[in-house]
Design an enzyme around this catalytic site. Structure first.
Site, PDB file in Angstrom:
ATOM      1  N   ASN A 515       0.758  -1.247   0.000  1.00 22.04           N
ATOM      2  CA  ASN A 515       0.000   0.000   0.000  1.00 22.04           C
ATOM      3  C   ASN A 515       0.791   1.301   0.000  1.00 22.04           C
ATOM      4  O   ASN A 515       0.225   2.340  -0.329  1.00 22.04           O
ATOM      5  CB  ASN A 515      -0.924   0.046   1.214  1.00 22.04           C
ATOM      6  CG  ASN A 515      -1.906  -1.095   1.234  1.00 22.04           C
ATOM      7  OD1 ASN A 515      -2.724  -1.237   0.339  1.00 22.04           O
ATOM      8  ND2 ASN A 515      -1.811  -1.921   2.260  1.00 22.04           N
ATOM      9  N   TYR A 516       2.043   1.291   0.422  1.00 26.92           N
ATOM     10  CA  TYR A 516       2.712   2.564   0.683  1.00 26.92           C
ATOM     11  C   TYR A 516       3.934   2.879  -0.158  1.00 26.92           C
ATOM     12  O   TYR A 516       4.169   4.022  -0.503  1.00 26.92           O
ATOM     13  CB  TYR A 516       3.088   2.658   2.164  1.00 26.92           C
ATOM     14  CG  TYR A 516       1.908   2.929   3.055  1.00 26.92           C
ATOM     15  CD1 TYR A 516       1.303   4.179   3.050  1.00 26.92           C
ATOM     16  CD2 TYR A 516       1.390   1.956   3.875  1.00 26.92           C
ATOM     17  CE1 TYR A 516       0.215   4.446   3.849  1.00 26.92           C
ATOM     18  CE2 TYR A 516       0.287   2.209   4.692  1.00 26.92           C
ATOM     19  CZ  TYR A 516      -0.288   3.463   4.671  1.00 26.92           C
ATOM     20  OH  TYR A 516      -1.368   3.715   5.457  1.00 26.92           O
ATOM     21  N   MET A 517       4.753   1.884  -0.405  1.00 25.91           N
ATOM     22  CA  MET A 517       5.999   2.187  -1.117  1.00 25.91           C
ATOM     23  C   MET A 517       5.736   2.152  -2.630  1.00 25.91           C
ATOM     24  O   MET A 517       5.275   1.133  -3.147  1.00 25.91           O
ATOM     25  CB  MET A 517       7.081   1.174  -0.739  1.00 25.91           C
ATOM     26  CG  MET A 517       7.295   1.074   0.761  1.00 25.91           C
ATOM     27  SD  MET A 517       8.620  -0.045   1.276  1.00 25.91           S
ATOM     28  CE  MET A 517       8.231  -1.537   0.427  1.00 25.91           C
TER      29      MET A 517
END
Length: 557
Positions: A515-517
């Site tokens: 979800n983030y990187m």
DNA sequence: CGCCAAACTTAGGAGCTTGCCA
DNA sequence: TGGCAAGCTCCTAAGTTTGGCG
């Protein structure tokens, strides 16, 4: 839906439509405005099969079982039966009466032959096939969930006020279906039943919506959504990372803005400034207010006075339960002005009072939009996670070299990934055998160390023309050098495995990866270091991130 | 405005399969 | 060759954000 005929035909179709290679068309799509599609065709959703009474025949309670049920029914409205210990003890005895059936059933399922299991899965997949795909403007797209949630017991996390309540059986009468205005209405898969409502809302990407009427207000229902590797999800994902990159571009002026804000005479502005500072520095979630029927957790805007300790030397300690009731505990140094402001916000308040009492998530997001179009609090987490990964790669680059094995490079990647997980506070429960398993691995490490030492000693002897009589040891300097090299490599690998095991004990790396990187950071790193991308991304992520696969090795977030 | 619903992303754990080692 | 840890997908809970409404 002609295209949904066989799995092979589907695979071919899915392969054929690479949306990221047809940017021109994608651009045109923006002209549609808020609309996400013109045509949407699908088969609706499937239902959890009706309860099968034990063994296919009605299960009569034995006289003993029935009698015990009666005992409980007799006392169920007495205070006595509300006592936790009473319930616990009774439950234990009660469940023992029934769980033989369940454990037998489990055992039978487990003991089916591999072939049988495989056949069952294949048949299920064949049945599900037509539900698994939809047509959006003529393109075949995968759907993520095709069955409504089964009835059961609600498992809230942490101290959830509704934990243990029943989730009722979802029927077609609970389901709203979203289809294209010109497309056929999906047939209801349960005979004698019908859908609650058919709508045609091209501003939404969901196909079905269902809601358990029994659960209370904060339950807003569930959706049948597209899969992560669909065009629409992929486009949104890429937009998310592009927005985070835009934040990176503007971060200096944004920092100046909130620095100025917290120096204002207005307490509202001070709180907006400090809140933004904390979200930026610590990657905290925004923290919306929560209802009576939800677990008592907080994010930045909803922090309470009791969640913060103002320490000496410009330090603060944050201690609160965040999303999923995961504890956030961190002592950090903050800027003097932030420290000073926080001290004043705490002044004269009770532990249960709000720290940022003059603002909320919505006001904070309004403020963020003054600084950057489309900016909201969650973008800081994406931005921070991606920047952290990229910086980790750069800072630690001297720890790996070209001649290192793939496994070592992958371990290095995980080390960088861990820093991101730490930043985002992605925790997991430790494996219950963790300590035991770690000890075993350390023993193996010791053995490998002993082997290296032994070979080193033997090498010294051989060089002096001597030799041990041990038949297991090499007899020449050359052989010994080869063996030593191998042993050292094995030792190093084991050391890395031990380290990884221990460091991953309470950290979940998956969440940040999914979800983030920005996947393009990982993929370009893989290309630079000649690491196969499959070593970093499991099959589902390879599919989710195909749009990012052709990135250049020198990509900068 | 504040409040709420809708729609979407983000989250940890359950539970399955795989693959390795004794 | 079976026991068990690791790897992975599935499941669904729990967040965030936006926009409409009184």
């Amino acid at each position: 839906m002609q295209k949904v005929s066989s799995q092979q035909a589907i695979d071919t179709n899915i392969q054929a439509k690479k949306w990221w290679e047809r940017e021109a068309e994608v651009q045109q799509d923006h002209e549609k405005g808020k609309n996400k599609w013109k045509a949407l065709e699908h088969h609706g959703v499937t239902f959890f099969p009706a309860y099968q009474p034990h063994g296919g025949k009605p299960m009569d309670l034995t006289p003993e079982q029935e009698e015990i049920c009666n005992w409980w029914a007799q006392i169920v409205d007495q205070d006595f039966s509300k006592k936790p210990l009473v319930r616990k003890n009774f439950e234990k005895s009660f469940i023992e009466l029934f769980d033989q059936y369940l454990s037998d059933y489990k055992e039978i399922r487990k003991n089916r032959s591999t072939q049988e299991k495989k056949k069952e899965i294949e048949e299920k997949q064949k049945q599900d096939l037509i539900y698994k795909y939809c047509l959006i403007d003529g393109e075949l797209e995968k759907i993520s969930n095709i069955i409504v949630e089964p009835p059961g017991i609600f498992r809230g996390r942490g101290e959830h006020p509704l934990a243990g309540k029943l989730k009722s059986r979802i029927m077609p009468e609970h389901v709203t279906v979203n289809v294209g205005p010109e497309d056929p209405i999906p047939a209801c898969p349960l005979g004698g039943h019908s859908w609650k409502r058919i709508i045609s809302n091209p501003e939404a990407t969901w196909l079905c919506h269902f809601k358990d009427e029994r659960l209370e207000k904060s339950n807003n229902g569930k959706y049948v959504q597209l899969a992560a590797d669909s065009r629409i999800k992929g486009e949104n994902d890429r937009k998310k990372y592009e927005k985070a990159r835009r934040l990176k571009k503007n971060i200096d002026s944004i920092k100046r803005n909130y620095q100025e804000k917290m120096r204002s005479q207005d307490v509202v502005d001070q709180q907006l400034g400090v809140c933004t500072y904390l979200i930026d520095k610590l990657a905290l979630r925004v923290g919306n207010e929560k209802g009576e029927d939800e677990a008592d957790t907080v994010g930045c805007c909803s922090l309470k006075v009791k969640n913060i300790q103002i320490e000496e030397n410009n330090q603060i300690t944050l201690d609160f339960l965040g999303k999923d009731s995961i504890r956030y505990l961190n002592t950090v140094e903050v800027e003097a002005k932030v420290h000073q402001n926080l001290k004043s916000f705490v002044q004269g308040k009770n532990p249960d009072d709000e720290l940022f009492d003059r603002i909320n998530a919505s006001k904070l997001n309004d403020y963020l939009k003054e600084m950057m179009d489309d900016l909201s609090a969650k973008v800081f987490r994406t931005y921070n996670a991606s920047v952290t990964l990229q910086n980790q790669f750069q800072e630690k680059d001297n720890k790996i070299s070209e001649i290192d094995t793939i496994e070592k490079k992958v371990q290095f990647y995980e080390e960088c990934n861990r820093e991101v997980a730490r930043l985002c506070n992605h925790q997991k429960e430790a494996n219950k055998n963790h300590d035991e398993q770690l000890l075993k691995m350390k023993q193996v490490q010791t053995e490998k160390q002993e082997k290296v030492t032994q070979l080193e000693q033997e090498l010294a002897k051989l060089k002096k023309g001597k030799s041990s009589n041990d038949p297991k040891l090499p007899k020449t300097v050359d052989l010994c050098l080869t063996a030593l090299e191998k042993a050292r490599a094995q030792l190093e690998l084991q050391e890395m495995r031990v380290k990884k095991k221990d460091e991953n004990k309470n950290l979940a790396l998956g969440t940040s990866k999914i979800n983030y990187m920005d996947p393009r950071i990982s993929i370009s790193w893989c290309k630079q270091k000649e690491v196969p991308i499959e070593k970093i991304f499991q099959p589902t992520l390879m599919n989710k991130f195909t749009w990012a696969m052709n990135i250049e090795p020198d990509y900068e977030f």
